[in-house]
Write a protein that holds these residues in place. Structure first.
Motif, PDB file in Angstrom:
ATOM      1  N   HIS A  13      12.792  -6.602   2.732  1.00  0.00           N
ATOM      2  CA  HIS A  13      13.640  -6.196   1.598  1.00  0.00           C
ATOM      3  C   HIS A  13      13.084  -6.312   0.118  1.00  0.00           C
ATOM      4  O   HIS A  13      13.688  -6.862  -0.730  1.00  0.00           O
ATOM      5  CB  HIS A  13      15.014  -6.882   1.835  1.00  0.00           C
ATOM      6  N   ARG A  14      11.692  -5.831   0.050  1.00  0.00           N
ATOM      7  CA  ARG A  14      11.289  -5.964  -1.268  1.00  0.00           C
ATOM      8  C   ARG A  14      10.757  -4.564  -1.592  1.00  0.00           C
ATOM      9  O   ARG A  14      10.470  -3.649  -0.902  1.00  0.00           O
ATOM     10  CB  ARG A  14      10.084  -6.962  -1.298  1.00  0.00           C
ATOM     11  N   GLN A  15      10.644  -4.105  -2.737  1.00  0.00           N
ATOM     12  CA  GLN A  15      10.279  -2.920  -3.514  1.00  0.00           C
ATOM     13  C   GLN A  15       8.803  -2.891  -3.747  1.00  0.00           C
ATOM     14  O   GLN A  15       8.579  -4.047  -4.524  1.00  0.00           O
ATOM     15  CB  GLN A  15      11.073  -2.586  -4.697  1.00  0.00           C
ATOM     16  N   ILE A  16       7.939  -2.077  -3.418  1.00  0.00           N
ATOM     17  CA  ILE A  16       6.442  -2.239  -3.672  1.00  0.00           C
ATOM     18  C   ILE A  16       6.528  -1.843  -5.128  1.00  0.00           C
ATOM     19  O   ILE A  16       7.242  -1.311  -5.783  1.00  0.00           O
ATOM     20  CB  ILE A  16       5.835  -1.324  -2.813  1.00  0.00           C
ATOM     21  N   GLN A  17       5.764  -2.736  -5.848  1.00  0.00           N
ATOM     22  CA  GLN A  17       5.217  -2.683  -7.302  1.00  0.00           C
ATOM     23  C   GLN A  17       3.561  -2.404  -7.244  1.00  0.00           C
ATOM     24  O   GLN A  17       2.908  -2.906  -6.616  1.00  0.00           O
ATOM     25  CB  GLN A  17       5.582  -3.630  -8.023  1.00  0.00           C
ATOM     26  N   PRO A  18       3.123  -1.536  -8.322  1.00  0.00           N
ATOM     27  CA  PRO A  18       4.081  -1.014  -9.307  1.00  0.00           C
ATOM     28  C   PRO A  18       4.410   0.387  -8.720  1.00  0.00           C
ATOM     29  O   PRO A  18       4.113   0.864  -7.680  1.00  0.00           O
ATOM     30  CB  PRO A  18       2.977  -0.472 -10.541  1.00  0.00           C
ATOM     31  N   LEU A  19       5.638   0.673  -9.226  1.00  0.00           N
ATOM     32  CA  LEU A  19       6.463   1.809  -8.612  1.00  0.00           C
ATOM     33  C   LEU A  19       5.992   3.250  -9.284  1.00  0.00           C
ATOM     34  O   LEU A  19       5.854   4.182  -8.602  1.00  0.00           O
ATOM     35  CB  LEU A  19       7.885   1.722  -8.902  1.00  0.00           C
ATOM     36  N   LEU A  20       5.673   3.023 -10.619  1.00  0.00           N
ATOM     37  CA  LEU A  20       5.252   4.316 -11.150  1.00  0.00           C
ATOM     38  C   LEU A  20       3.963   4.476 -11.279  1.00  0.00           C
ATOM     39  O   LEU A  20       3.193   3.390 -11.877  1.00  0.00           O
ATOM     40  CB  LEU A  20       6.026   4.326 -12.672  1.00  0.00           C
ATOM     41  N   LEU A  21       3.217   5.638 -11.039  1.00  0.00           N
ATOM     42  CA  LEU A  21       1.817   5.573 -10.965  1.00  0.00           C
ATOM     43  C   LEU A  21       1.111   6.493 -12.305  1.00  0.00           C
ATOM     44  O   LEU A  21       1.888   7.275 -12.782  1.00  0.00           O
ATOM     45  CB  LEU A  21       1.269   6.487  -9.913  1.00  0.00           C
ATOM     46  N   VAL A  50       8.448   4.901  -2.523  1.00  0.00           N
ATOM     47  CA  VAL A  50       7.171   4.943  -2.284  1.00  0.00           C
ATOM     48  C   VAL A  50       6.711   5.108  -3.747  1.00  0.00           C
ATOM     49  O   VAL A  50       7.190   6.101  -4.588  1.00  0.00           O
ATOM     50  CB  VAL A  50       6.534   5.935  -1.350  1.00  0.00           C
ATOM     51  N   PRO A  51       5.693   4.548  -4.254  1.00  0.00           N
ATOM     52  CA  PRO A  51       5.159   4.742  -5.521  1.00  0.00           C
ATOM     53  C   PRO A  51       4.762   6.094  -5.896  1.00  0.00           C
ATOM     54  O   PRO A  51       4.606   6.840  -4.940  1.00  0.00           O
ATOM     55  CB  PRO A  51       3.912   4.061  -5.669  1.00  0.00           C
ATOM     56  N   PHE A  52       5.426   6.655  -7.289  1.00  0.00           N
ATOM     57  CA  PHE A  52       5.325   8.114  -7.387  1.00  0.00           C
ATOM     58  C   PHE A  52       4.677   8.256  -8.845  1.00  0.00           C
ATOM     59  O   PHE A  52       4.728   7.407  -9.601  1.00  0.00           O
ATOM     60  CB  PHE A  52       6.415   8.701  -7.225  1.00  0.00           C
TER      61      PHE A  52
END
Length: 192
Positions: A184-192, A153-155
């Motif tokens: 099977h995909r990573q949410i973006q952006p990951l870094l908040l 989860v974005p963090f």
């Protein structure tokens, strides 16, 4: 999002300061139709803190989910062989749990559930909450980010001045992270 045909194993570990956020996230997922099966670490299940009493918290989770909780390693193990979940979430995921997951250690019900679930090639979604995410646990986050079937989860930093190494996920982004992880995909952006 419609999660009406989705069973989510919802792992809860001892980042007690984020329990209010995890309850809201669970309510959101339930409102989207998901079936939620709570899975507790020993500390999350048993520890009274300044944030909440253990029994009170367990009752609130039972009210939200309507499901019997998994509270032992023995009860968590069948998740894999019986293919019980579509996706598993660990929210909050402490630095301790992240480190053990990265190292392949299985000594709590949440970690056993994660291990059992991943063996089926299904997504594990992690909402990190740790005071040492930019310290000793950074290497573990890197390991988890590069591990097949694990999605974060974005963090971001929750208090850079007082706690410069602390990271916490944005629990409001949990549903979207799950939706993408199921593809099977990573949410973006990951870094908040």
């Amino acid at each position: 999002m419609d999660f009406s045909n989705i069973t989510i194993g919802y792992g809860i570990t001892g980042s007690f300061c984020t329990f209010a956020k995890t309850k809201l996230a669970m309510e959101m997922l339930k409102d989207m139709g998901a079936r939620l099966i709570p899975i507790y670490s020993y500390n999350a299940y048993n520890t009274d803190t300044r944030f909440t009493g253990a029994e009170e918290f367990r009752q609130e989770i039972m009210t939200i989910t309507g499901e019997k909780a998994i509270t032992t390693i023995v009860d968590a193990e069948p998740i894999g062989p019986q293919n019980l979940l579509d996706v598993m979430v660990i929210a909050p995921c402490t630095g301790n749990t992240a480190a053990k997951l990265a190292a392949g250690i299985t000594d709590t019900p949440v970690l056993m559930a994660a291990k059992a679930h991943i063996r089926n090639g299904k997504p594990l979604v992690i909402a990190i909450s740790t005071n040492d995410g930019l310290g000793a646990n950074l290497k573990n986050l890197a390991t988890l980010l590069t591990t097949k079937h694990i999605y974060l989860v974005p963090f971001g930093q929750d208090n850079p001045k007082a706690k410069p190494n602390s990271l916490v996920a944005d629990f409001t982004k949990l549903p979207e992270t799950i939706e993408l992880a199921l593809s099977h995909r990573q949410i973006q952006p990951l870094l908040l």
